[in-house]
Design a protein around this motif. Structure first.
Motif, mmCIF file in Angstrom:
data_model
loop_
_atom_site.group_PDB
_atom_site.id
_atom_site.type_symbol
_atom_site.label_atom_id
_atom_site.label_comp_id
_atom_site.label_asym_id
_atom_site.label_seq_id
_atom_site.Cartn_x
_atom_site.Cartn_y
_atom_site.Cartn_z
ATOM 1 N N SER A 1 37.683 74.828 -58.537
ATOM 2 C CA SER A 1 38.502 73.626 -58.751
ATOM 3 C C SER A 1 38.471 73.227 -60.233
ATOM 4 O O SER A 1 39.479 72.804 -60.807
ATOM 5 C CB SER A 1 38.066 72.473 -57.854
ATOM 6 N N TRP A 2 37.302 73.386 -60.877
ATOM 7 C CA TRP A 2 37.223 73.133 -62.332
ATOM 8 C C TRP A 2 38.160 74.068 -63.083
ATOM 9 O O TRP A 2 38.911 73.642 -63.969
ATOM 10 C CB TRP A 2 35.782 73.343 -62.810
ATOM 11 N N PHE A 3 38.148 75.354 -62.717
ATOM 12 C CA PHE A 3 38.988 76.341 -63.401
ATOM 13 C C PHE A 3 40.470 75.992 -63.262
ATOM 14 O O PHE A 3 41.225 76.043 -64.235
ATOM 15 C CB PHE A 3 38.713 77.741 -62.836
ATOM 16 N N LYS A 4 40.875 75.610 -62.071
ATOM 17 C CA LYS A 4 42.292 75.289 -61.850
ATOM 18 C C LYS A 4 42.734 74.090 -62.697
ATOM 19 O O LYS A 4 43.881 74.011 -63.130
ATOM 20 C CB LYS A 4 42.549 75.033 -60.365
ATOM 21 N N GLU A 5 41.810 73.169 -62.929
ATOM 22 C CA GLU A 5 42.119 71.981 -63.748
ATOM 23 C C GLU A 5 42.074 72.289 -65.242
ATOM 24 O O GLU A 5 42.901 71.808 -66.006
ATOM 25 C CB GLU A 5 41.097 70.863 -63.455
ATOM 26 N N ILE A 59 22.257 80.145 -64.224
ATOM 27 C CA ILE A 59 22.433 79.555 -62.889
ATOM 28 C C ILE A 59 21.322 80.003 -61.940
ATOM 29 O O ILE A 59 20.774 79.199 -61.182
ATOM 30 C CB ILE A 59 23.825 79.901 -62.315
ATOM 31 N N LEU A 60 20.971 81.296 -62.003
ATOM 32 C CA LEU A 60 19.975 81.834 -61.063
ATOM 33 C C LEU A 60 18.600 82.037 -61.693
ATOM 34 O O LEU A 60 17.724 82.639 -61.076
ATOM 35 C CB LEU A 60 20.481 83.168 -60.502
ATOM 36 N N MET A 104 34.292 83.654 -66.347
ATOM 37 C CA MET A 104 34.583 84.038 -67.733
ATOM 38 C C MET A 104 34.888 82.798 -68.574
ATOM 39 O O MET A 104 34.417 82.658 -69.704
ATOM 40 C CB MET A 104 35.784 84.997 -67.773
ATOM 41 N N GLU A 105 35.693 81.888 -67.990
ATOM 42 C CA GLU A 105 36.096 80.672 -68.696
ATOM 43 C C GLU A 105 34.890 79.765 -68.929
ATOM 44 O O GLU A 105 34.742 79.155 -69.994
ATOM 45 C CB GLU A 105 37.170 79.958 -67.873
ATOM 46 N N LEU A 106 34.029 79.682 -67.933
ATOM 47 C CA LEU A 106 32.824 78.860 -68.057
ATOM 48 C C LEU A 106 31.955 79.369 -69.204
ATOM 49 O O LEU A 106 31.450 78.584 -70.017
ATOM 50 C CB LEU A 106 32.037 78.892 -66.741
ATOM 51 N N LEU A 155 28.778 68.813 -69.309
ATOM 52 C CA LEU A 155 30.186 68.989 -68.930
ATOM 53 C C LEU A 155 30.364 70.078 -67.865
ATOM 54 O O LEU A 155 31.476 70.356 -67.434
ATOM 55 C CB LEU A 155 31.026 69.377 -70.155
ATOM 56 N N CYS A 156 29.260 70.684 -67.454
ATOM 57 C CA CYS A 156 29.354 71.875 -66.597
ATOM 58 C C CYS A 156 29.659 71.505 -65.144
ATOM 59 O O CYS A 156 28.956 70.691 -64.542
ATOM 60 C CB CYS A 156 28.046 72.661 -66.668
ATOM 61 N N PRO A 157 30.696 72.134 -64.563
ATOM 62 C CA PRO A 157 31.076 71.819 -63.182
ATOM 63 C C PRO A 157 30.081 72.318 -62.142
ATOM 64 O O PRO A 157 30.100 71.880 -60.998
ATOM 65 C CB PRO A 157 32.425 72.542 -63.025
#
Length: 365
Positions: free
Chosen positions: A22-26, A157-158, A194-196, A210-212
């Motif tokens: 959802s973050w990517f789509k926005e 993340i992991l 990739m975008e993140l 700012l990280c989703p």
């Protein structure tokens, strides 16, 4: 591996996918290769984006697709034109492999980029990352596309403490992505990672606030996000001293040379050059002798016009640039050519030689 598996199990998979996608789509950037999901355009963009920044790639991508809109156009183009379209992007083996691979796609697959992991991975220059990117983005297949960006994001993340510089580490990350990838929206999932990595989870000073997916990030919760990923340094670059010269004949034509068809900057054009010993102070007479010994050419050196420094991943060129003249009787073989100032535009030169030519032209004004 046990530790990574435990960390994967801590993640609410559905919520992670939802937050990320959802973050990517926005927030996704408008990029020319995202206008459609044409496998050929996805392929070209992914090859260009290897080791090159997005902002640098955009004009090259637009020009490349303008020159070669389809696989057939690229497959039937001559190599000089393909190299000219790539001129300045560097890592030229990428485009030579792409050119060879699209010819195979035209002959073997009737111009359709294969849509299975086995077939696509057999194409020249298509490694696991590129294969995964094309299969997921263009064909909607739940295949991991793991590059340095994605390894950085997932190491945080992991909380994965594997050295991402080691080829063996890729398998750890591919396995993790396979377990967390969205099967409904694999294209969006991979592009979001990739975008993140490009916008938020950057190599230094990640923008965690700012990280989703911050609430899913174990590196953030442990306070170790700036220590990850683990990446060993590359070996030191080798310095090479070059004496390179722009030689003109009686008709003001410039002598250019085509590099060998393998190795560094293969098949690109350059100005005559010789490697000199680092401790050697080169005067005009020595330079004349070096060119006679190396190429059996008799030249007259007028003067040095500048210095250039060009950095490759594994070596550094320190170039001293000269101008001089040569008799046009000299033409040993097809790899040498005399060209006019106007004709030089048709030949692909590596960046250091483009800079050298620009310097030469500015000094003539």
């Amino acid at each position: 591996m046990e530790n990574e598996q435990k960390n994967i199990e801590k993640i609410n998979k559905d919520k992670f996918q939802e937050d990320l996608i959802s973050w990517f789509k926005e927030e996704q950037r408008e990029l020319p290769w995202r206008k459609d999901q044409d496998p050929y355009k996805v392929w070209v963009s992914e090859i260009m984006l290897q080791q090159t920044r997005v902002d640098t790639v955009i004009p090259y991508f637009n020009r490349f697709i303008d020159w070669f809109p389809t696989i057939d156009d690229l497959a039937s183009a001559n190599e000089d034109k393909v190299l000219k379209a790539w001129e300045g992007l560097g890592y030229y083996s990428r485009v030579r492999n792409l050119h060879a691979a699209v010819k195979e796609v035209k002959e073997k697959y009737n111009g359709q980029v294969p849509s299975t992991p086995k077939e696509i991975s057999e194409l020249k220059g298509v490694g696991p990352y590129t294969a995964g990117a094309i299969l997921s983005i263009a064909y909607g297949k739940a295949e991991p596309a793991v590059d340095g960006n994605v390894m950085r994001v997932f190491s945080r993340i992991l909380s994965i403490w594997e050295d991402i510089a080691k080829p063996s580490s890729r398998k750890v990350f591919e396995k993790a992505v396979r377990q967390l990838i969205s099967h409904e929206e694999p294209s969006e999932f991979n592009q979001a990672l990739m975008e993140l990595g490009a916008l938020i989870c950057t190599p230094t000073s990640p923008s965690c606030l700012l990280c989703p997916v911050r609430e899913h990030c174990q590196g953030f919760h442990e306070g170790v996000q700036k220590e990850l990923p683990i990446k060993t340094k590359k070996t030191k670059q080798r310095n090479v001293q070059l004496a390179t010269i722009i030689l003109t004949d009686e008709q003001e034509r410039i002598l250019i040379h085509k590099r060998p068809n393998n190795g560094l900057l293969a098949n690109l054009w350059e100005f005559p050059n010789v490697e000199v010993h680092q401790s050697m102070v080169v005067d005009r007479d020595q330079l004349v002798n070096l060119y006679r010994e190396s190429f059996n050419m008799n030249i007259k050196v007028e003067k040095a016009i500048g210095q250039l420094n060009h950095i490759f991943s594994h070596l550094v060129w320190d170039m001293t640039i000269y101008v001089g003249t040569i008799n046009s009787d000299y033409l040993p073989g097809s790899e040498w050519k005399y060209v006019s100032i106007e004709e030089i535009e048709n030949y692909a030169f590596p960046v250091p030689y483009q800079k050298m030519f620009k310097l030469h032209q500015e000094l003539k004004k």
